[in-house]
Write a protein that holds these residues in place. Structure first.
Motif, mmCIF file in Angstrom:
data_model
loop_
_atom_site.group_PDB
_atom_site.id
_atom_site.type_symbol
_atom_site.label_atom_id
_atom_site.label_comp_id
_atom_site.label_asym_id
_atom_site.label_seq_id
_atom_site.Cartn_x
_atom_site.Cartn_y
_atom_site.Cartn_z
ATOM 1 N N ALA A 1 64.057 76.224 26.387
ATOM 2 C CA ALA A 1 65.419 75.710 26.306
ATOM 3 C C ALA A 1 65.928 75.356 27.704
ATOM 4 O O ALA A 1 65.700 76.096 28.671
ATOM 5 C CB ALA A 1 66.330 76.740 25.658
ATOM 6 N N GLY A 2 66.595 74.206 27.785
ATOM 7 C CA GLY A 2 67.122 73.737 29.052
ATOM 8 C C GLY A 2 66.198 72.794 29.794
ATOM 9 O O GLY A 2 66.623 72.128 30.739
ATOM 10 N N GLU A 3 64.960 72.726 29.387
ATOM 11 C CA GLU A 3 63.990 71.857 30.045
ATOM 12 C C GLU A 3 64.005 70.466 29.409
ATOM 13 O O GLU A 3 64.444 70.282 28.283
ATOM 14 C CB GLU A 3 62.589 72.457 29.954
ATOM 15 C CG GLU A 3 62.427 73.726 30.762
ATOM 16 C CD GLU A 3 61.004 74.270 30.708
ATOM 17 O OE1 GLU A 3 60.661 75.099 31.552
ATOM 18 O OE2 GLU A 3 60.239 73.839 29.819
ATOM 19 N N PRO A 4 63.507 69.462 30.136
ATOM 20 C CA PRO A 4 63.421 68.113 29.594
ATOM 21 C C PRO A 4 62.048 67.825 28.986
ATOM 22 O O PRO A 4 61.078 68.531 29.251
ATOM 23 C CB PRO A 4 63.626 67.243 30.837
ATOM 24 C CG PRO A 4 62.985 68.042 31.932
ATOM 25 C CD PRO A 4 63.224 69.492 31.581
ATOM 26 N N LEU A 5 62.004 66.763 28.192
ATOM 27 C CA LEU A 5 60.749 66.287 27.623
ATOM 28 C C LEU A 5 60.952 64.828 27.235
ATOM 29 O O LEU A 5 62.018 64.461 26.765
ATOM 30 C CB LEU A 5 60.365 67.110 26.394
ATOM 31 C CG LEU A 5 58.995 66.833 25.776
ATOM 32 C CD1 LEU A 5 57.889 67.301 26.713
ATOM 33 C CD2 LEU A 5 58.853 67.531 24.417
ATOM 34 N N ASN A 6 59.938 64.032 27.453
ATOM 35 C CA ASN A 6 60.007 62.626 27.071
ATOM 36 C C ASN A 6 58.961 62.317 26.008
ATOM 37 O O ASN A 6 57.807 62.753 26.121
ATOM 38 C CB ASN A 6 59.759 61.721 28.280
ATOM 39 C CG ASN A 6 60.808 61.895 29.355
ATOM 40 O OD1 ASN A 6 61.937 62.242 29.069
ATOM 41 N ND2 ASN A 6 60.426 61.675 30.600
ATOM 42 N N VAL A 7 59.352 61.560 25.001
ATOM 43 C CA VAL A 7 58.410 61.080 24.009
ATOM 44 C C VAL A 7 58.451 59.560 23.998
ATOM 45 O O VAL A 7 59.465 58.959 24.371
ATOM 46 C CB VAL A 7 58.695 61.642 22.601
ATOM 47 C CG1 VAL A 7 58.428 63.135 22.562
ATOM 48 C CG2 VAL A 7 60.116 61.351 22.166
ATOM 49 N N SER A 8 57.352 58.964 23.606
ATOM 50 C CA SER A 8 57.291 57.510 23.555
ATOM 51 C C SER A 8 56.636 57.063 22.254
ATOM 52 O O SER A 8 56.002 57.864 21.551
ATOM 53 C CB SER A 8 56.523 56.958 24.754
ATOM 54 O OG SER A 8 55.197 57.453 24.754
ATOM 55 N N CYS A 9 56.798 55.787 21.953
ATOM 56 C CA CYS A 9 56.245 55.215 20.729
ATOM 57 C C CYS A 9 55.739 53.814 21.046
ATOM 58 O O CYS A 9 56.515 52.957 21.481
ATOM 59 C CB CYS A 9 57.320 55.169 19.651
ATOM 60 S SG CYS A 9 56.874 54.227 18.186
ATOM 61 N N ALA A 10 54.462 53.605 20.823
ATOM 62 C CA ALA A 10 53.843 52.307 21.063
ATOM 63 C C ALA A 10 53.619 51.593 19.738
ATOM 64 O O ALA A 10 53.082 52.184 18.797
ATOM 65 C CB ALA A 10 52.523 52.481 21.800
ATOM 66 N N ALA A 11 54.023 50.330 19.689
ATOM 67 C CA ALA A 11 53.886 49.530 18.474
ATOM 68 C C ALA A 11 52.753 48.526 18.609
ATOM 69 O O ALA A 11 52.539 47.955 19.680
ATOM 70 C CB ALA A 11 55.182 48.801 18.185
ATOM 71 N N SER A 12 52.045 48.306 17.513
ATOM 72 C CA SER A 12 50.980 47.312 17.489
ATOM 73 C C SER A 12 50.895 46.708 16.090
ATOM 74 O O SER A 12 51.589 47.151 15.169
ATOM 75 C CB SER A 12 49.642 47.937 17.888
ATOM 76 O OG SER A 12 49.284 48.961 16.995
ATOM 77 N N ARG A 13 50.036 45.703 15.959
ATOM 78 C CA ARG A 13 49.863 45.002 14.679
ATOM 79 C C ARG A 13 51.195 44.495 14.145
ATOM 80 O O ARG A 13 51.489 44.583 12.947
ATOM 81 C CB ARG A 13 49.178 45.896 13.645
ATOM 82 C CG ARG A 13 47.810 46.391 14.089
ATOM 83 C CD ARG A 13 47.171 47.286 13.045
ATOM 84 N NE ARG A 13 45.904 47.826 13.521
ATOM 85 C CZ ARG A 13 45.184 48.704 12.843
ATOM 86 N NH1 ARG A 13 45.595 49.126 11.659
ATOM 87 N NH2 ARG A 13 44.055 49.144 13.350
ATOM 88 N N LEU A 14 51.984 43.941 15.043
ATOM 89 C CA LEU A 14 53.327 43.495 14.679
ATOM 90 C C LEU A 14 53.313 42.146 13.982
ATOM 91 O O LEU A 14 52.452 41.304 14.268
ATOM 92 C CB LEU A 14 54.187 43.389 15.941
ATOM 93 C CG LEU A 14 54.420 44.690 16.706
ATOM 94 C CD1 LEU A 14 54.987 44.391 18.088
ATOM 95 C CD2 LEU A 14 55.352 45.584 15.928
ATOM 96 N N THR A 15 54.274 41.965 13.097
ATOM 97 C CA THR A 15 54.552 40.653 12.530
ATOM 98 C C THR A 15 55.657 40.056 13.381
ATOM 99 O O THR A 15 56.809 40.441 13.265
ATOM 100 C CB THR A 15 55.005 40.778 11.070
ATOM 101 O OG1 THR A 15 53.967 41.390 10.313
ATOM 102 C CG2 THR A 15 55.342 39.401 10.501
ATOM 103 N N GLY A 16 55.311 39.156 14.272
ATOM 104 C CA GLY A 16 56.300 38.624 15.185
ATOM 105 C C GLY A 16 56.412 39.464 16.439
ATOM 106 O O GLY A 16 55.767 40.512 16.578
#
Length: 128
Positions: free
Chosen positions: A14-29
């Motif tokens: 508790a009190g600490e930071p964390l980063n999450v990410s999301c990569a997208a592929s196979r997109l329509t457009g």
């Protein structure tokens, strides 16, 4: 079929930071045609909205529980969105899901029904 892959979850205190990410592929457009959102599902609870960002990044939305503690952003050149969680509390413990909404209005970005594509999720655990 659009593919979303989350990464960056883990166990923090508790009190600490964390980063999450999301990569997208196979997109329509192009990726810039998608509103993107983060949702989470705490243990034994329903999936809930966390944050969302509009197609060009000009509009963001947060649930009240994370306002001032989390920041959502996107890099359209990398087909990636990010969730910076600056100060975590035990109540943030959940599986975090990335979601994509193609050519949708920015007005309802907090509604999970707007999102047709979902990632598999990444676990975030905050110890007290």
């Amino acid at each position: 079929q659009v593919q979303l892959v989350e990464s960056g979850g883990g166990l923090v205190q508790a009190g600490e930071p964390l980063n999450v990410s999301c990569a997208a592929s196979r997109l329509t457009g192009d990726f810039s045609l998608y509103n993107m959102g983060w949702f989470r599902q705490p243990p034994g609870k329903e999936r809930e909205f966390v944050a969302a960002i509009s197609r060009n990044g000009g509009s963001t939305s947060y649930t009240d529980a994370v306002k001032g503690r989390f920041t959502i952003s996107r890099d359209n050149a990398k087909n990636t969105i990010y969730l910076q969680m600056h100060i975590l509390i035990p109540e943030d413990t959940a599986v975090y899901y990335c979601a994509a909404a193609f050519l949708r209005s920015a007005q309802n970005m907090n509604d999970r029904r707007e999102y047709a594509y979902w990632g598999q999720g990444t676990q975030v655990t905050v110890s007290s």
